[in-house]
Write an enzyme that holds these catalytic residues in place. Sequence first.
Site, PDB file in Angstrom:
ATOM      1  CG  ASN A   2      43.076  42.113  42.557  1.00 24.47           C
ATOM      2  OD1 ASN A   2      43.588  42.102  43.911  1.00 24.47           O
ATOM      3  ND2 ASN A   2      43.973  41.352  41.801  1.00 24.47           N
ATOM      4  CB  THR A  58      43.577  34.527  40.283  1.00 23.87           C
ATOM      5  OG1 THR A  58      44.278  35.416  40.983  1.00 23.87           O
ATOM      6  CG2 THR A  58      42.922  33.378  41.218  1.00 23.87           C
ATOM      7  NE  ARG A  71      50.111  39.837  32.825  1.00 25.73           N
ATOM      8  CZ  ARG A  71      50.701  39.422  31.728  1.00 25.73           C
ATOM      9  NH1 ARG A  71      50.297  39.679  30.487  1.00 25.73           N
ATOM     10  NH2 ARG A  71      51.353  38.147  31.824  1.00 25.73           N
ATOM     11  CG  ASP A  72      45.591  38.443  39.819  1.00 26.31           C
ATOM     12  OD1 ASP A  72      44.845  37.516  39.484  1.00 26.31           O
ATOM     13  OD2 ASP A  72      46.069  38.826  40.757  1.00 26.31           O
ATOM     14  CG  LEU A  73      38.900  42.002  36.753  1.00 25.36           C
ATOM     15  CD1 LEU A  73      39.099  43.426  37.531  1.00 25.36           C
ATOM     16  CD2 LEU A  73      38.269  42.327  35.288  1.00 25.36           C
TER      17      LEU A  73
END
Length: 216
Positions: A89, A124, A83-85
Site C-alpha cells: 500500500n 493484514t 488501518r492497513d499500512l
Amino acid sequence: SSHVQRFKNEASILSSLSNKYVVGILDHGEQDGSLYIVTEYFPGGNLRDFMQKGPVRIQEALQYLIQLATGLAVVHAKGIVHRDLKPSNVMFREDGGLALIDFGIAKQLEVESSLTLAGEILGTPSYMSPEHGSAEKIDARSDIYSLGVIFYEMLSGRKPYQGSTAAAVVYQHSTMPVPRLPYKYQKYQPFLEKMMAKEPAERFQSSREILQQVSF
C-alpha cells in the site's frame, strides 16, 4: 452495503487530502450502478516489490520512514487512521518518492461508524498492531506500530513474526518480544522498540514525534 459505504468514504477522505506522500484522487463517483475512483498513476510500482530484491540500505530506509511518517501526519491530522499500512500500500512516484494508497478501510475517528461489525478485524496480520489484532478500538498509534513493522522488514529483509495461520501471527504481535534488528543497525533498536511497543501508551504518540526523533 458496508462495502459501498467504505468505498465512498475512501473517495471523500482522499479527495480532502493534498500531500505529496498521499495518493492523489483525480475523480470519483457512481455510474450505471458502479462505483469508480480514479487515482494518479504510479509508474514505479510498490514498496513490496522493491523490498523483495532484498534488505533496503539504511539511508534509504530512513528516508522512506520519514516520507511515510510525513504522509501519516497529514492523514492523522484529519482524524483518519489508515488501518492497513503495509508495503503493497506504499507506491513509488516517478521521482522515487513514496505515497500512501488504499484507504478503503480507513476510518474517520470523529465519525462513529457502524460499518465495522463488533469484533470484525480488517487489515493484514503481518503488520497489525496488538490492539487491532484483538479487535479493540484503534487510533493513529496503531498505524505507527505498522510503520515500525515496515521499518524492521526494510532493514532485516523479513517480517517480524511468522505463523502458519493469521491467528498465530496476530497472537505473536501481542505476546512476542519486539524483534531484534541486524547487529549493524542496533543503534536503531530503541527507535524500533518505541514504534512497536505492545502498549499504545508506550509508543511514539504521533507521527510528528517520530519525525522529531529520527536521526541518521
